[in-house]
Design an enzyme around this catalytic site. Structure first.
Site, short mmCIF file in Angstrom:
data_model
loop_
_atom_site.label_atom_id
_atom_site.label_comp_id
_atom_site.label_asym_id
_atom_site.label_seq_id
_atom_site.Cartn_x
_atom_site.Cartn_y
_atom_site.Cartn_z
N VAL A 13 0.83 -1.21 0.00
CA VAL A 13 0.00 0.00 0.00
C VAL A 13 0.87 1.26 0.00
O VAL A 13 0.63 2.20 -0.76
CB VAL A 13 -0.94 0.00 1.24
CG1 VAL A 13 -1.66 1.33 1.39
CG2 VAL A 13 -1.94 -1.13 1.12
N LYS A 37 15.14 -3.88 1.62
CA LYS A 37 14.08 -3.42 0.71
C LYS A 37 14.38 -2.00 0.22
O LYS A 37 14.25 -1.69 -0.96
CB LYS A 37 12.73 -3.45 1.46
CG LYS A 37 11.55 -3.13 0.57
CD LYS A 37 10.31 -2.82 1.36
CE LYS A 37 9.58 -4.07 1.80
NZ LYS A 37 8.37 -3.76 2.59
N THR A 88 -1.03 -4.21 9.05
CA THR A 88 -1.90 -4.43 10.21
C THR A 88 -2.39 -5.89 10.11
O THR A 88 -3.54 -6.13 9.75
CB THR A 88 -3.10 -3.45 10.21
OG1 THR A 88 -3.69 -3.45 8.90
CG2 THR A 88 -2.67 -2.06 10.58
N PHE A 154 -8.34 1.66 -1.41
CA PHE A 154 -9.17 0.67 -2.10
C PHE A 154 -8.41 0.10 -3.29
O PHE A 154 -8.89 0.12 -4.42
CB PHE A 154 -10.50 1.31 -2.53
CG PHE A 154 -11.28 1.87 -1.38
CD1 PHE A 154 -12.04 1.04 -0.56
CD2 PHE A 154 -11.24 3.23 -1.08
CE1 PHE A 154 -12.74 1.56 0.53
CE2 PHE A 154 -11.94 3.76 0.00
CZ PHE A 154 -12.69 2.91 0.81
N ARG A 156 -6.68 -2.78 -5.41
CA ARG A 156 -6.66 -4.23 -5.62
C ARG A 156 -5.28 -4.64 -6.11
O ARG A 156 -4.70 -3.95 -6.97
CB ARG A 156 -7.66 -4.64 -6.71
CG ARG A 156 -9.09 -4.65 -6.26
CD ARG A 156 -9.99 -4.71 -7.47
NE ARG A 156 -9.73 -3.57 -8.36
CZ ARG A 156 -10.27 -3.43 -9.56
NH1 ARG A 156 -11.05 -4.35 -10.04
NH2 ARG A 156 -10.01 -2.36 -10.29
N LYS A 209 -14.13 1.21 4.96
CA LYS A 209 -13.21 0.22 4.38
C LYS A 209 -13.66 -1.21 4.69
O LYS A 209 -13.72 -2.07 3.82
CB LYS A 209 -11.79 0.49 4.92
CG LYS A 209 -10.77 -0.56 4.58
CD LYS A 209 -10.53 -0.62 3.07
CE LYS A 209 -9.76 -1.85 2.67
NZ LYS A 209 -8.39 -1.63 2.44
N GLY A 258 -15.73 -19.38 -7.45
CA GLY A 258 -14.34 -19.83 -7.35
C GLY A 258 -14.17 -20.67 -6.10
O GLY A 258 -15.15 -21.03 -5.43
N CYS A 265 -6.35 -9.32 2.34
CA CYS A 265 -7.32 -8.31 2.77
C CYS A 265 -8.69 -8.89 3.14
O CYS A 265 -9.10 -8.81 4.30
CB CYS A 265 -7.49 -7.26 1.69
SG CYS A 265 -5.92 -6.54 1.19
N LYS A 325 -5.22 -14.94 -6.65
CA LYS A 325 -6.00 -14.55 -7.83
C LYS A 325 -5.00 -14.34 -8.96
O LYS A 325 -3.78 -14.34 -8.71
CB LYS A 325 -6.82 -13.29 -7.57
CG LYS A 325 -5.99 -12.06 -7.29
CD LYS A 325 -6.89 -10.84 -7.18
CE LYS A 325 -6.06 -9.57 -7.03
NZ LYS A 325 -6.86 -8.37 -6.95
C1 UGA Z 1 -9.41 -6.28 -2.04
C2 UGA Z 1 -10.45 -5.24 -2.48
O1 UGA Z 1 -11.02 -5.66 -3.73
C3 UGA Z 1 -9.83 -3.86 -2.64
O2 UGA Z 1 -10.83 -2.89 -2.97
C4 UGA Z 1 -9.17 -3.46 -1.31
O3 UGA Z 1 -8.54 -2.21 -1.37
C5 UGA Z 1 -8.12 -4.51 -0.96
O4 UGA Z 1 -8.76 -5.80 -0.84
C6 UGA Z 1 -7.52 -4.10 0.37
O5 UGA Z 1 -8.20 -4.14 1.37
O6 UGA Z 1 -6.38 -3.63 0.37
P1 UGA Z 1 -7.53 -7.73 -3.27
O7 UGA Z 1 -7.24 -8.35 -1.95
O8 UGA Z 1 -6.40 -7.29 -4.12
O9 UGA Z 1 -8.47 -6.42 -3.09
O10 UGA Z 1 -8.35 -8.82 -4.08
P2 UGA Z 1 -9.74 -8.91 -4.83
O11 UGA Z 1 -9.60 -8.54 -6.24
O12 UGA Z 1 -10.78 -8.20 -4.06
O13 UGA Z 1 -9.99 -10.49 -4.74
C7 UGA Z 1 -10.10 -11.13 -3.48
C8 UGA Z 1 -10.41 -12.59 -3.64
O14 UGA Z 1 -11.73 -12.79 -4.12
C9 UGA Z 1 -9.50 -13.35 -4.62
O15 UGA Z 1 -9.16 -14.58 -4.05
C10 UGA Z 1 -10.36 -13.54 -5.85
O16 UGA Z 1 -10.01 -14.66 -6.62
C11 UGA Z 1 -11.75 -13.69 -5.21
N1 UGA Z 1 -12.85 -13.34 -6.13
C12 UGA Z 1 -12.99 -12.06 -6.56
C13 UGA Z 1 -13.76 -14.32 -6.50
O17 UGA Z 1 -13.65 -15.50 -6.11
N2 UGA Z 1 -14.80 -13.96 -7.32
C14 UGA Z 1 -14.96 -12.69 -7.78
O18 UGA Z 1 -15.95 -12.46 -8.52
C15 UGA Z 1 -14.04 -11.72 -7.39
#
Ligand code: UGA
Length: 470
Positions: A13, A37, A88, A154, A156, A209, A258, A265, A325
């Protein structure tokens, strides 16, 4: 633009936030305790896999707007705004571990000189801003002033740079007019572009959040349960999800079935909100159900494999995808890692392939064998399981794979492949709410019958030769 911004924590982040703020024209210093790092970053090497980040780091470092240091005190003393972007992580009971945040708050306090805006970017439970405020108040020199802003991210993984530069909304929580004005200046380019810019109390900003991440988790667990219901009833989850998503009130995002949500997160934030609610004497039932469904999904993946193959000792499983993912090398809380562990614990031998996440996975699970191509993973496999939705898995040469396998069975937990094509190629194929598991079990029975017939034919041919010879 003379204001210097410090970012404490050059993790995922912090690095994306700092780099993107530099791209917007601010002078940014990214601080981290990890000297290795920081050295890499000073040499232009990015420790994470994130599209577009490398170019932005190079460009802004060369332009002199972005620098990296381990010297927190000096950077804070030179900055009007200090972002807290430290980790965190989840504690043992589901609570959020705020040790690093509190430590950083103390460090800010010791180095406070002129008026400073302290911006909490890390994801923190509601009311944490108050603890940060109290710590700084306790340790700061007398006659120095500061304000606390809560500004959740927010981003991803995989599209963090785009998410920062083209956000759906920016949330800024705080009470001080002066601090809110400074934040408006920092985000002025977004305000000019009419990005939704919401000012609220600190508590609301912190909670937004968790509410957002938990709601995304609700959508995923909901569609995953729907996939199970589709399987039981013969309905098709992809058509169902598409039709649901066309309703503007629901929307199409986060309705892909899935093996359960993972990452650093969603799983952590759902648990943390459940914990915070229980601390306030409230039972957050939806959160608990979502978490339970998510954990159940991983378990059912392994159960289906066991049901199909029988005892897993000495079975060869090809596991395609280790990242939580696609488009990331992150394996934290990845369903693939949970499934790999379970399969290995049951005595199976697992050959895994992932385009980006193998190094981390192999370190995590020493018994896991990682190979450098999906074809090598499938060689002599009794079953392929697709765990991550990497596009390239949809475009493999499945004719070749069919020939390589000991038994041509594919379990596609991400509904990535075309079922008709796979069945035509002769695979026993099942997925997540499109081709029912029961159909795969039936196909498997036919296949076994075929194997048995072939084996019997071989035996009777041998017997025939024996008779002729006699
Ligand atoms: C998530 C949120 O989407 C972000 O908005 C947020 O800022 C971030 O957490 C955070 O708190 O920092 P991220 O962890 O990168 O982002 O991942 P996502 O894209 O949200 O996917 C999370 C999980 O859900 C993955 O395992 C993905 O494969 C799964 N997923 C997502 C599904 O199984 N189906 C979907 O339709 C979408």
């Amino acid at each position: 633009m003379s204001t210097t911004i410090s970012i404490i924590g050059a993790g995922y982040v912090g690095l994306v936030t700092g780099t993107c703020l530099a791209e917007l024209g601010w002078n940014v210093i990214c601080i981290d305790k990890d000297a290795e790092k920081i050295r890499s970053l000073q040499n232009g090497e990015i420790p994470i896999y994130e599209e577009g980040l490398q170019q932005l780091v190079t460009r802004n470092s060369l332009a002199g707007r972005l620098s990296f240091t381990t010297e927190c005190g000096q950077a804070v003393r030179h900055s009007r705004v200090v972002f807290l972007a430290v980790g965190t992580p989840q504690g043992d009971l589901g609570q959020t571990d705020l040790t690093a945040l509190k430590c950083a708050a103390k460090e800010i306090a010791h180095n406070l000189r002129d008026y400073t805006v302290v911006v909490v970017k890390s994801t923190v439970p509601v009311k944490t801003y108050q603890s940060v405020f109290n710590i700084i108040l306790e340790y700061k020199p007398p006659d120095t002033r500061f304000d606390i802003i809560s500004n959740p991210e927010f981003l991803r993984q995989g599209s963090a740079v785009r998410d920062f530069l083209y956000p759906d909304r920016i949330i800024v929580g705080g009470r001080s007019k002066k601090a809110l004005t400074i934040m408006r200046r920092i985000y002025s380019s977004f305000i000019h572009r009419h990005v939704n810019y919401i000012e609220s109390s600190n508590e609301t900003a912190e909670l937004i959040k968790y509410a957002a991440n938990t709601f995304l988790a609700v959508k995923i667990s909901y569609i995953n349960e729907m996939a199970d219901i589709c399987e039981m009833s013969g309905a098709d989850i992809n058509q169902l999800a598409r039709a649901m998503g066309l309703d503007k009130r629901i929307g199409p995002a986060f309705l892909k079935p899935g093996p359960g949500y993972g990452g650093s997160c969603l799983p952590k934030d759902v648990k943390s909100l459940i914990w915070s609610c229980s601390e306030m004497g409230y039972n957050f039932r939806i959160g608990a159900a979502v978490d339970q469904v998510n954990r159940g999904k991983r378990g059912s993946v392994v159960n289906k494999i066991r049901e199909l193959l029988g005892p897993l000792e000495n079975r060869n499983i090809a596991l395609l995808g280790l990242a939580f993912k696609a488009e990331t090398d992150d394996t934290r809380e990845s369903p693939a890692i949970h499934v790999a562990r379970s399969l290995l614990d049951s005595g199976a031998s697992v050959l895994a392939y992932d385009p980006a996440a193998m190094d981390r996975a192999c370190l995590d699970i020493p018994k896991l064998e990682c190979v450098n191509s999906p074809y090598a993973a499938c060689n002599r496999a009794d079953l392929i399981i697709i765990m991550t939705e990497w596009n390239r898995f949809a475009n493999l040469n499945y004719k070749r794979i069919h020939k390589l396998m000991a038994r041509p069975i594919i379990y596609d937990t991400r509904n990535l492949l075309n079922p008709r094509k796979m069945l035509k190629l002769g695979f026993v194929y099942f997925d997540n709410g499109r081709v029912p598991f029961s159909a795969a079990v039936e196909n498997m029975a036919h296949l076994r019958l075929g194997w048995a017939r072939r084996k019997n034919a071989r035996v009777s041919r041998k017997a025939g030769f024996a008779l002729q010879k006699a």
